[in-house]
Design a protein around this motif. Sequence first.
Motif, PDB file in Angstrom:
ATOM      1  N   ASP A  43       0.862  -1.198   0.028  1.00  0.00           N
ATOM      2  CA  ASP A  43       0.032  -0.120  -0.026  1.00  0.00           C
ATOM      3  C   ASP A  43       0.925   1.177   0.143  1.00  0.00           C
ATOM      4  OD1 ASP A  43      -2.109  -1.579   0.097  1.00  0.00           O
ATOM      5  OD2 ASP A  43      -2.409  -1.671   2.442  1.00  0.00           O
ATOM      6  N   GLY A  44       2.142   1.161   0.006  1.00  0.00           N
ATOM      7  CA  GLY A  44       3.020   2.533   0.378  1.00  0.00           C
ATOM      8  C   GLY A  44       3.096   2.828   1.687  1.00  0.00           C
ATOM      9  N   PHE A  45       2.236   2.679   2.328  1.00  0.00           N
ATOM     10  CA  PHE A  45       2.300   3.265   3.990  1.00  0.00           C
ATOM     11  C   PHE A  45       1.216   2.689   4.679  1.00  0.00           C
ATOM     12  CE2 PHE A  45      -0.548   6.488   2.224  1.00  0.00           C
ATOM     13  CZ  PHE A  45      -1.292   7.013   3.359  1.00  0.00           C
ATOM     14  N   VAL A  46       1.476   2.775   5.938  1.00  0.00           N
ATOM     15  CA  VAL A  46       0.524   2.368   7.064  1.00  0.00           C
ATOM     16  C   VAL A  46       0.603   3.520   8.246  1.00  0.00           C
ATOM     17  CG1 VAL A  46      -0.214   0.574   8.753  1.00  0.00           C
ATOM     18  CG2 VAL A  46       0.595   0.022   6.467  1.00  0.00           C
ATOM     19  N   THR A  47      -0.596   3.969   8.590  1.00  0.00           N
ATOM     20  CA  THR A  47      -0.694   4.919   9.768  1.00  0.00           C
ATOM     21  C   THR A  47      -1.189   4.255  11.022  1.00  0.00           C
ATOM     22  OG1 THR A  47      -2.818   5.905   9.013  1.00  0.00           O
ATOM     23  CG2 THR A  47      -0.698   6.920   8.157  1.00  0.00           C
ATOM     24  N   GLY A  48      -1.008   4.838  12.253  1.00  0.00           N
ATOM     25  CA  GLY A  48      -1.729   4.425  13.365  1.00  0.00           C
ATOM     26  C   GLY A  48      -1.170   3.106  13.826  1.00  0.00           C
ATOM     27  N   GLU A  61       0.775   5.171  17.443  1.00  0.00           N
ATOM     28  CA  GLU A  61       0.702   6.354  16.184  1.00  0.00           C
ATOM     29  C   GLU A  61       1.714   6.403  15.405  1.00  0.00           C
ATOM     30  OE1 GLU A  61      -2.299   7.975  15.772  1.00  0.00           O
ATOM     31  OE2 GLU A  61      -2.945   6.550  17.111  1.00  0.00           O
ATOM     32  N   GLY A  62       2.597   5.214  15.093  1.00  0.00           N
ATOM     33  CA  GLY A  62       3.583   4.976  14.280  1.00  0.00           C
ATOM     34  C   GLY A  62       3.155   5.087  12.716  1.00  0.00           C
ATOM     35  N   ILE A  63       4.029   5.491  12.098  1.00  0.00           N
ATOM     36  CA  ILE A  63       3.764   5.611  10.521  1.00  0.00           C
ATOM     37  C   ILE A  63       5.016   4.880   9.775  1.00  0.00           C
ATOM     38  CG2 ILE A  63       3.504   7.154   8.543  1.00  0.00           C
ATOM     39  CD1 ILE A  63       2.498   9.182  10.269  1.00  0.00           C
ATOM     40  N   VAL A  64       4.737   3.939   9.181  1.00  0.00           N
ATOM     41  CA  VAL A  64       5.655   3.122   8.261  1.00  0.00           C
ATOM     42  C   VAL A  64       5.485   3.459   6.698  1.00  0.00           C
ATOM     43  CG1 VAL A  64       6.815   0.636   8.007  1.00  0.00           C
ATOM     44  CG2 VAL A  64       5.597   1.424  10.036  1.00  0.00           C
ATOM     45  N   TRP A  65       6.500   3.626   5.992  1.00  0.00           N
ATOM     46  CA  TRP A  65       6.239   4.014   4.701  1.00  0.00           C
ATOM     47  C   TRP A  65       7.564   3.248   3.798  1.00  0.00           C
ATOM     48  CZ3 TRP A  65       8.417   7.156   8.217  1.00  0.00           C
ATOM     49  CH2 TRP A  65       9.471   7.963   7.768  1.00  0.00           C
TER      50      TRP A  65
END
Length: 146
Positions: A100-105, A122-126
């Motif tokens: 998906d390109g990134f994940v939030t939360g 509340e991490g963001i991985v991209w």
Amino acid sequence: MSLADDPRFFALLTGSFLRLVGRPLVSALDLGPAWLYESAPFAVLAHDTSADPLFVYANRAAQRAFGYSWDEFVGMPSRLSAEAPEQAGRQRLLDAVARDGFVTGYASIRVAKNGRRFPIAEGIVWQLIDEDGRVRGQAATFPLPA
């Protein structure tokens, strides 16, 4: 020059974040690689595209959270940031980011060098995607635990 103060790597981190997440990683244009590495009040980590991804970047906030120095962090398999029971969930996250390109939360429990467990929330991985569209790795940011 290490990636800690490399303007090209800073551009990769911040440019990928902006393109994928749709907002800036750093709030002001004058905040450059030195600020992100030394002074950012949030953790930023990145790993490469190896079969067993290795950390290539961890800012000071991430180093404090995990208890590793730069030299200990860089080159360490990123899977070691999670205990064995958490690794299946970590892999599902990384697969979702690749898709998906990134994940939030993102929220999970991580383990520091001394064995202390701490929550991240509340991490963001991209995906780290360069200007030519090549995937160079993945990165994560999260606020420091209280």
